[in-house]
Design an enzyme around this catalytic site. Structure first.
Site, PDB file in Angstrom:
ATOM      1  N   SER A 152       0.988  -1.262   0.202  1.00  0.00           N
ATOM      2  CA  SER A 152       0.061   0.067   0.019  1.00  0.00           C
ATOM      3  C   SER A 152       0.799   1.048   0.045  1.00  0.00           C
ATOM      4  O   SER A 152       1.847   1.434   0.721  1.00  0.00           O
ATOM      5  CB  SER A 152      -0.897   0.063   1.316  1.00  0.00           C
ATOM      6  OG  SER A 152      -1.413   1.135   1.214  1.00  0.00           O
ATOM      7  N   LYS A 153       0.582   2.275  -0.873  1.00  0.00           N
ATOM      8  CA  LYS A 153       1.190   3.423  -0.938  1.00  0.00           C
ATOM      9  C   LYS A 153       1.107   4.198   0.542  1.00  0.00           C
ATOM     10  O   LYS A 153       2.060   5.083   0.967  1.00  0.00           O
ATOM     11  CB  LYS A 153       0.561   4.524  -1.987  1.00  0.00           C
ATOM     12  CG  LYS A 153       0.681   3.908  -3.305  1.00  0.00           C
ATOM     13  CD  LYS A 153       0.463   4.941  -4.482  1.00  0.00           C
ATOM     14  CE  LYS A 153       0.589   4.373  -5.608  1.00  0.00           C
ATOM     15  NZ  LYS A 153      -0.024   5.206  -6.822  1.00  0.00           N
ATOM     16  N   ARG A 154       0.395   3.706   1.472  1.00  0.00           N
ATOM     17  CA  ARG A 154       0.070   4.167   2.859  1.00  0.00           C
ATOM     18  C   ARG A 154       1.445   3.935   3.510  1.00  0.00           C
ATOM     19  O   ARG A 154       1.392   4.523   4.795  1.00  0.00           O
ATOM     20  CB  ARG A 154      -1.309   4.085   3.336  1.00  0.00           C
ATOM     21  CG  ARG A 154      -2.222   4.915   2.615  1.00  0.00           C
ATOM     22  CD  ARG A 154      -3.505   4.764   3.487  1.00  0.00           C
ATOM     23  NE  ARG A 154      -3.948   3.400   3.503  1.00  0.00           N
ATOM     24  CZ  ARG A 154      -4.843   2.535   2.565  1.00  0.00           C
ATOM     25  NH1 ARG A 154      -5.316   3.551   1.608  1.00  0.00           N
ATOM     26  NH2 ARG A 154      -5.142   1.598   2.787  1.00  0.00           N
ATOM     27  N   GLN A 155       2.003   2.904   3.242  1.00  0.00           N
ATOM     28  CA  GLN A 155       3.085   2.131   4.076  1.00  0.00           C
ATOM     29  C   GLN A 155       4.342   3.251   4.132  1.00  0.00           C
ATOM     30  O   GLN A 155       5.198   3.100   4.947  1.00  0.00           O
ATOM     31  CB  GLN A 155       3.650   0.919   3.339  1.00  0.00           C
ATOM     32  CG  GLN A 155       2.564  -0.161   3.623  1.00  0.00           C
ATOM     33  CD  GLN A 155       3.180  -1.619   2.814  1.00  0.00           C
ATOM     34  OE1 GLN A 155       2.269  -2.229   2.057  1.00  0.00           O
ATOM     35  NE2 GLN A 155       4.318  -1.840   3.217  1.00  0.00           N
TER      36      GLN A 155
END
Length: 575
Positions: free
Chosen positions: A323-326
């Protein structure tokens, strides 16, 4: 030659058949002018299982490698959209394209797919090119380098897409669609109500030429859609084997030219891959389901498509999606942290196959020499973050083993020290290279990033530690006499004796002299005096790294503190 012509026996027979095909087939570049039987060979080849009971199937690997080696005029492309930073999946796609091109003496093309104007992020294109340079994946052609197939930004090729769209309309393979956004939204809502996948109902397919012409003359807003055909033909993917997606049964006719005059991905990538003479398309698995649609476009134009190889997804170690949120899935994150590009490249290929020995540390040159598309497997590639640390340490040690590498690492560490500590330590900005090199030699293999050496754990290396008498006497009440003995013992040592082994012997001797202080207590006290910490490397290693002069200086500082504290207490008693 067809499959039905070949007898069905065991693997030995099959490998003989395939070798015959590979040797006899006229392998030339696959384009509209030259047709080969590469696809037929690969179709037979991919019927052999990926794995045997002994691991990766040797028959498949040998034949696929031989078939791919027979390719000529290989041209591949990496075609990112400048909508943000380059993530690990994109970096791996770029790497595999680069490796495949270089392994076959081909060309690696960078193409910027910037037709979705609503999602463009300023500076993204420059960032993408910078990250490729950092990773050592220099394109042979691209927006900056140029080339005879340019321009390499799709926004500069819009006139080409409009011409090709008109060609499809004249061939009866595409049509103008005048459906309003409101009508399309109603279709979506109705599909949702029925719990169906939203799809366009192809209504404007039925418009007569006269009606279509009238609406165009009236300036009615419109897009252009491509006519999907029923019963899509199967195709051979070089990773996933024979694949078929009947897109017309689940999708409506797709838009290929938007209302703003820009093409969608489906049209632009097909047109560009053909005009740029791309021979192999290596891209992410998420595009596998769209390939049937793209092959229909090739057929509508009368063009021979390139070979396709879809790369399996990158996932977390537990199988969950990245996930890009990582935050830590972007390539520039690793660069900013101080990871070497070689370590990151090893990390993203370790889990995705493509090599005979996936565990060994490789340079980019090693990867080019060993890479084989035949060894890329279908299952998702699980990222093992622990392996990244291992690859970083090993590549850092390799780099440090060269003169140029030592110079680079010393300079980088010096810059980090200035950033971290500034002028807080006197004379810090002029620390000699010899000392920094010694620190690196002593600690190499014990740290992952250069930034680790400027953390609190290693602050003692770069300046005097802050120690207090209170903490010192808490370790032992015999601190002062023991430190004097250590100081005298070390002062008498020659430079040749001041080694880890020599110091170890000397400190054990001091411990025996002061039987009131255990050896472990002595080590705890000396570690605190030298570093201000109670954990860390061995005391002998600390002393060797700091050097004899600095070690004696720190012992003297501790003795001065103890003497001052003792005099203060004596004064207080007299008062």
């Amino acid at each position: 030659m067809t499959e039905s012509c070949l007898p069905r026996f065991n693997d030995v027979t099959r490998v003989s058949q395939l070798y015959f095909l590979i040797q006899c087939a006229p392998f030339v570049r696959c384009n509209a002018r030259k047709v080969n039987c590469f696809s037929e060979t690969m179709r037979l080849l991919l019927k052999i299982p990926l794995h045997s009971s002994l691991g990766p199937h040797p028959v498949r690997q040998i034949c696929c490698s031989r078939a791919l080696q027979s390719c000529s005029d290989v041209r591949v492309r990496f075609a990112p959209s400048p909508t943000g930073m380059l993530h690990l999946g994109g970096l791996r796609t770029a790497l595999y394209n680069f490796l495949f091109a270089k392994a076959h003496n081909g060309s690696f093309v960078l193409r910027i797919e910037d037709t979705d104007r609503t999602r463009l992020v300023p500076g993204s294109e420059e960032s993408l090119e910078e990250m490729l340079r950092w990773a050592g994946l220099q394109p042979d052609e691209g927006p900056t380098k140029g080339g005879k197939y340019g321009p390499y930004r799709q926004s500069e090729r819009v006139h080409i897409y409009k011409e090709k769209t008109q060609e499809l309309i004249e061939r009866g393979a595409a049509y103008h669609c005048f459906c309003t956004p409101h009508r399309l939204e109603l279709l979506r809502k109705e599909a949702a109500r029925r719990k169906e996948v939203p799809r366009y109902d192809n209504r404007c397919r039925q418009l007569s030429q006269q009606e279509c012409r009238r609406r165009l003359e009236d300036g009615v807003p419109h897009v252009v859609r491509f006519k999907l055909e029923d019963n899509a033909k199967p195709f051979t993917d070089l990773v996933f084997g024979v694949t078929r997606h009947d897109v017309a049964s689940v999708e409506g006719d797709p838009v290929i030219l938007k209302g703003d005059g820009f093409p969608t991905y489906h049209l632009a990538n097909v047109v560009d891959d053909h005009l740029m003479e791309i021979s192999h398309v290596l891209r992410g698995q998420e595009w596998l389901i769209s390939t049937g649609k793209h092959l229909m476009l090739y057929q509508a134009f009368g063009w021979t498509p390139p070979q396709f190889a879809h790369l399996p997804l990158l996932v977390n170690k537990d199988g969950t999606k990245l996930s890009k949120r990582q935050g830590d899935i972007f390539a520039n994150h690793f660069r900013e942290k101080g990871y070497l590009p070689q370590a990151v490249l090893n990390f993203i290929t370790f889990c995705g196959a493509g090599f005979h020995d996936n565990k060994k540390v490789k340079t980019l040159e090693d990867m080019v020499a060993e890479f084989s598309l035949a060894r890329v497997v279908e299952h998702p590639a699980r990222l093992d973050w622990d392996r990244l640390q291992e690859f970083q340490r090993e590549h850092l040690a390799r780099l440090f083993g060269t003169h140029s590498g030592q110079t680079q690492i010393v300079q980088n560490l010096r810059e980090l020290l200035v950033q971290q500590y500034g002028e807080r330590f006197s004379g810090f900005s002029v620390l000699p290279d010899e000392y920094i090199l010694k620190v690196l030699e002593m600690r190499m293999g014990h740290f992952t990033l250069l930034s680790d050496l400027v953390s609190a754990d290693f602050q003692y290396l770069w300046g005097q530690p802050n120690i207090t008498v209170q903490k010192l006497v808490m370790i032992t009440s015999h601190a002062s006499p023991v430190l004097r003995t250590v100081h005298e013992a070390l002062q008498d040592m020659s430079t040749d004796q001041f080694t880890t082994e020599g110091l170890g012997s000397k400190l054990r001797y001091v411990s025996k002299t002061h039987q009131a202080v255990k050896y472990s207590t002595l080590m705890k006290m000396l570690r605190f005096v030298l570093s201000g910490r109670q954990v860390g490397p061995s005391v002998a290693e600390m002393m060797t790294t700091l050097g004899q002069t600095e070690t004696l200086k720190r012992l003297n500082n501790a003795l001065s503190l103890l003497d001052s504290h003792s005099k203060t207490k004596d004064t207080e008693r007299r008062l």
